[in-house]
Design a protein around this motif. Sequence first.
Motif, short mmCIF file in Angstrom:
data_model
loop_
_atom_site.label_atom_id
_atom_site.label_comp_id
_atom_site.label_asym_id
_atom_site.label_seq_id
_atom_site.Cartn_x
_atom_site.Cartn_y
_atom_site.Cartn_z
N GLY A 569 0.80 -1.23 0.00
CA GLY A 569 0.00 0.00 0.00
C GLY A 569 0.82 1.27 0.00
O GLY A 569 0.28 2.36 0.23
N ASN A 570 2.12 1.17 -0.27
CA ASN A 570 2.98 2.36 -0.30
C ASN A 570 3.01 2.95 -1.71
O ASN A 570 3.11 2.20 -2.69
CB ASN A 570 4.40 2.00 0.15
CG ASN A 570 4.43 1.48 1.57
OD1 ASN A 570 3.61 1.89 2.41
ND2 ASN A 570 5.35 0.58 1.86
N PRO A 571 2.94 4.25 -1.83
CA PRO A 571 2.91 4.88 -3.16
C PRO A 571 4.21 4.68 -3.93
O PRO A 571 5.30 4.73 -3.35
CB PRO A 571 2.66 6.36 -2.86
CG PRO A 571 3.08 6.56 -1.45
CD PRO A 571 2.84 5.27 -0.75
N LEU A 572 4.06 4.48 -5.24
CA LEU A 572 5.23 4.30 -6.11
C LEU A 572 5.75 5.64 -6.63
O LEU A 572 6.82 5.68 -7.22
CB LEU A 572 4.85 3.42 -7.30
CG LEU A 572 4.21 2.05 -7.00
CD1 LEU A 572 3.91 1.33 -8.30
CD2 LEU A 572 5.11 1.23 -6.10
N MET A 573 4.98 6.73 -6.40
CA MET A 573 5.29 8.00 -7.05
C MET A 573 5.49 9.11 -6.03
O MET A 573 4.80 9.17 -5.02
CB MET A 573 4.19 8.39 -8.03
CG MET A 573 2.83 8.66 -7.40
SD MET A 573 2.00 7.15 -6.80
CE MET A 573 0.52 7.81 -6.05
N VAL A 574 6.45 10.00 -6.34
CA VAL A 574 6.62 11.24 -5.58
C VAL A 574 5.60 12.25 -6.09
O VAL A 574 4.94 12.94 -5.32
CB VAL A 574 8.05 11.80 -5.77
CG1 VAL A 574 8.20 13.14 -5.07
CG2 VAL A 574 9.08 10.82 -5.28
N ASP A 575 5.53 12.36 -7.40
CA ASP A 575 4.56 13.22 -8.08
C ASP A 575 4.04 12.44 -9.27
O ASP A 575 4.06 11.21 -9.25
CB ASP A 575 5.19 14.55 -8.48
CG ASP A 575 6.51 14.37 -9.24
OD1 ASP A 575 6.68 13.32 -9.88
OD2 ASP A 575 7.37 15.27 -9.19
N ARG A 576 3.62 13.11 -10.31
CA ARG A 576 3.02 12.39 -11.43
C ARG A 576 4.03 11.71 -12.34
O ARG A 576 3.64 10.91 -13.19
CB ARG A 576 2.14 13.35 -12.24
CG ARG A 576 0.92 13.83 -11.47
CD ARG A 576 -0.11 14.44 -12.37
NE ARG A 576 0.26 15.76 -12.85
CZ ARG A 576 -0.52 16.52 -13.61
NH1 ARG A 576 -1.70 16.08 -13.99
NH2 ARG A 576 -0.13 17.71 -13.99
N VAL A 577 5.32 11.99 -12.16
CA VAL A 577 6.31 11.43 -13.10
C VAL A 577 7.58 10.88 -12.45
O VAL A 577 8.46 10.39 -13.15
CB VAL A 577 6.72 12.49 -14.16
CG1 VAL A 577 5.56 12.79 -15.09
CG2 VAL A 577 7.23 13.77 -13.50
N HIS A 578 7.71 10.95 -11.12
CA HIS A 578 8.94 10.49 -10.48
C HIS A 578 8.66 9.40 -9.45
O HIS A 578 7.57 9.32 -8.88
CB HIS A 578 9.65 11.66 -9.79
CG HIS A 578 10.16 12.69 -10.76
ND1 HIS A 578 9.49 13.86 -11.03
CD2 HIS A 578 11.28 12.70 -11.54
CE1 HIS A 578 10.17 14.57 -11.91
NE2 HIS A 578 11.25 13.88 -12.25
N LEU A 579 9.67 8.57 -9.21
CA LEU A 579 9.54 7.39 -8.36
C LEU A 579 9.94 7.66 -6.92
O LEU A 579 10.88 8.40 -6.65
CB LEU A 579 10.41 6.26 -8.90
CG LEU A 579 10.11 5.73 -10.30
CD1 LEU A 579 11.19 4.74 -10.71
CD2 LEU A 579 8.73 5.08 -10.35
N THR A 580 9.23 7.02 -6.01
CA THR A 580 9.69 6.91 -4.62
C THR A 580 10.66 5.73 -4.54
O THR A 580 10.88 5.00 -5.52
CB THR A 580 8.51 6.65 -3.69
OG1 THR A 580 7.86 5.42 -4.11
CG2 THR A 580 7.49 7.78 -3.72
N ARG A 581 11.22 5.52 -3.37
CA ARG A 581 12.06 4.33 -3.18
C ARG A 581 11.24 3.07 -3.42
O ARG A 581 11.72 2.10 -4.05
CB ARG A 581 12.65 4.32 -1.77
CG ARG A 581 13.61 3.15 -1.52
CD ARG A 581 14.07 3.14 -0.07
NE ARG A 581 14.80 4.36 0.26
CZ ARG A 581 16.10 4.51 0.09
NH1 ARG A 581 16.82 3.53 -0.45
NH2 ARG A 581 16.69 5.64 0.44
N ASP A 582 10.00 3.06 -2.93
CA ASP A 582 9.14 1.90 -3.16
C ASP A 582 8.88 1.69 -4.65
O ASP A 582 8.78 0.55 -5.12
CB ASP A 582 7.80 2.08 -2.43
CG ASP A 582 7.95 1.93 -0.92
OD1 ASP A 582 8.38 0.86 -0.47
OD2 ASP A 582 7.64 2.90 -0.20
N GLY A 583 8.76 2.81 -5.40
CA GLY A 583 8.55 2.70 -6.84
C GLY A 583 9.75 2.09 -7.55
O GLY A 583 9.61 1.23 -8.43
#
Length: 603
Positions: A569-583
């Motif tokens: 359930g952790n988001p893959l995105m920081v914003d609409r085009v960039h990845l989080t660590r989980d992403g």
Amino acid sequence: MSQFMQHRKDLDVLRAISVVSVVLFHTGVAGVDAGFLGVDIFFVISGYLMSQMILKSMESDKFIVLDFYQRRVRRIVPLLLFVLIVCTPIAWYLLGPNSLKSYGQSLVATVLLSNNILLALTSGYWDLDSDFKPLVHTWSLGVEEQFYLLLPLLLIFFKKYRLLKQAVYFITAVVLCSVVYIGLTGSYLDSKSFYLPQFRFWELLSGALVALVERRTKLEFNPVLKLFIYRVLLVSVLVVVISFDRNPDSYYEWVSTPLIVIITSLIIYLNCNDDYFNDSRVGRILAYVGLISYGLYLWHQPIFAFYRAASVDEPKPLEYFFLIVFAVIVSVITYKFIETPLRNKDNFKKLKTGLVLCIVSLILVCIGMFFHFSGGVPGRFNGYENAEEGIKYNERIRELSKIKDRSFDEAVVLIYGNSFARDFANVLLEAGVAKNSIFYLEKGLGSCIDDKQKKIIQELQLSFDVSTFVYGSHNYRIDCYERDVNALREVGIEKMYVVGPKHFGYSVDAYVHSDISERRTAYATPSHTSKNADQVFKEGLPTSAYISMLDLLAPPDVNGVVRLFNQEGNPLMVDRVHLTRDGAEFIATNENAIQFIQQMVSH
């Protein structure tokens, strides 16, 4: 000072056209691409009215600077703070950490009437899309109030030294020089210059110039002819607003702003304030919209922005219609119960409004600072991290652009590009590729590898063994591919990959309140631009050389969408085009991604 002012319904109609243009522009409706020019119309009207007020007060020796500023406070601040009070709890509930941190910054800046300065300073790569900023429109209030810190002092100077006649020539010169400078330097295309006061004061000065000229010369017209000219000028405003060309290479934006300022100045100078606005139903409606224009201007953007933030898909025209109706209703209510009563000096004093406004302002500033320094209060939602963490995670890749104090493995992957390339570098790291096997080279995207860039790459190849070249891009030119491959082979690099675009749908805040089970099946439709680019790359590049990020983010059983969350359930995105660590971790575990990565690091 109100006794010196004649209320002009013709200016109310002009205000109505201005605010309607701005509102429609913010809906994105076709045919109003220059609706933002409504703000420029507001600037001219405001500069005229304030200058006229000051000049008429000076004529009777009744002008007091402090009274002028108090009047501005009564006119602007009560409704502005009420809008902020209403918006803040809604922002807390609807906005994710990144958006709430941005809101907190704007909240502080708006209270201090300096949101234009904040927007100029923060406009850049990681800036939140303005469509999702509830307070982005308050930049214009900042420009106005910064101008009014100077205007009384300027007119007092001219009055004291009996230079009011010469002031016309001085202000005319300033306006003309400003327009020429902006045109020659291309400042009208710069997002930072858009908000800065030195690039906007000339519009308010144009209104002041009308007030000064009006004192010296008044043209008399036949009433019928005057009304005809007035209508022609109003139609001209509409033509300019509708005919704008959004081509970034076009100078029309620079031309259209002075043009709309000139037309507005002529309408003001014409002073067509007659019975037409009482006898005509359309005239009365427009005049009333002009009366509530300040409230409508303040309310519409938060209403739009919050609705967008909560929407999975972009709102449809019918949805915008109802949002506009709601904004009008709210504006009518606040005009009657907040704007009108508190403009009265006696009511303002009797209710001790000044003290209340100071206390409310202080509280709002504290709340805004809390939102900012807490990184958007990520603890409100499960799985979300501090707003800064996602940016820092992407930016850490810059450390891999250093040669000094680094030892490299036998085969190095050269990551070439901007933040999209840094995202893929994080995917490599999460897949277990050692830092010593990655080198990052920053580059603005959109062009082929030229001789200068080729020389830099060759020098890197001599410093360590570059086995693979990865072009991180959302707008790679496929006509460059063969040329780039040959250029790389000439310097000893045999493998080249292009990383495609990614996009996480319309609003990344739409699912903040969803639980883990809902997030596991939460999908978003990427933008048309990203899907079209992905398809072009698939058709124009070899399958073995193109990495489709949209495919790597897609669920196995649904076409045309991307995942937004991992299984936890952790988001893959920081914003609409960039990845989080989980992403990055999510993509690094994809079987197709693993195959590409193994090919990259192998000899």
